[in-house]
Design a protein around this motif. Sequence first.
Motif, short mmCIF file in Angstrom:
data_model
loop_
_atom_site.label_atom_id
_atom_site.label_comp_id
_atom_site.label_asym_id
_atom_site.label_seq_id
_atom_site.Cartn_x
_atom_site.Cartn_y
_atom_site.Cartn_z
N UNK A 15 1.02 -7.35 -3.67
CA UNK A 15 1.68 -6.55 -2.64
C UNK A 15 1.37 -5.06 -2.81
N UNK A 16 1.36 -4.59 -4.02
CA UNK A 16 1.04 -3.18 -4.27
C UNK A 16 -0.40 -2.88 -3.88
N UNK A 17 -1.31 -3.78 -4.20
CA UNK A 17 -2.71 -3.58 -3.84
C UNK A 17 -2.88 -3.59 -2.33
N UNK A 18 -2.18 -4.49 -1.64
CA UNK A 18 -2.28 -4.56 -0.18
C UNK A 18 -1.73 -3.28 0.46
N UNK A 19 -0.65 -2.75 -0.11
CA UNK A 19 -0.06 -1.53 0.45
C UNK A 19 -0.99 -0.33 0.28
#
Length: 103
Positions: A15-19
């Motif tokens: 999720x952090x990478x996608x954000x």
Amino acid sequence: MGLCVSAFGLAVVALAFRATTRSESSEATVRPDLPLAKAAVPARLFPAQAAMPPALKPQQVPIELLLLQIENHVRLEQAAAESFIEFPTQALLRGKTTSPFVN
């Protein structure tokens, strides 16, 4: 238990990478078009020439003076080390030297 924690950690990282890798076009469609107010003075985090009061401006110190201070500090530290080697005590180990520099 370890597998569940690892899966949860992987989900958080994904999720952090996608954000962080979202494209700018997806953000533009979400934000409504609002008129932007122009600033009267351009804001700068670090101005090109910072204004310092004259009392706080750094003064030029001769290099010879700095070298003498360093030599004096080294002599004091060597004397403290020699006195500890001759007679090692807890007080000499934890004590500070008379040098003006923080050691």
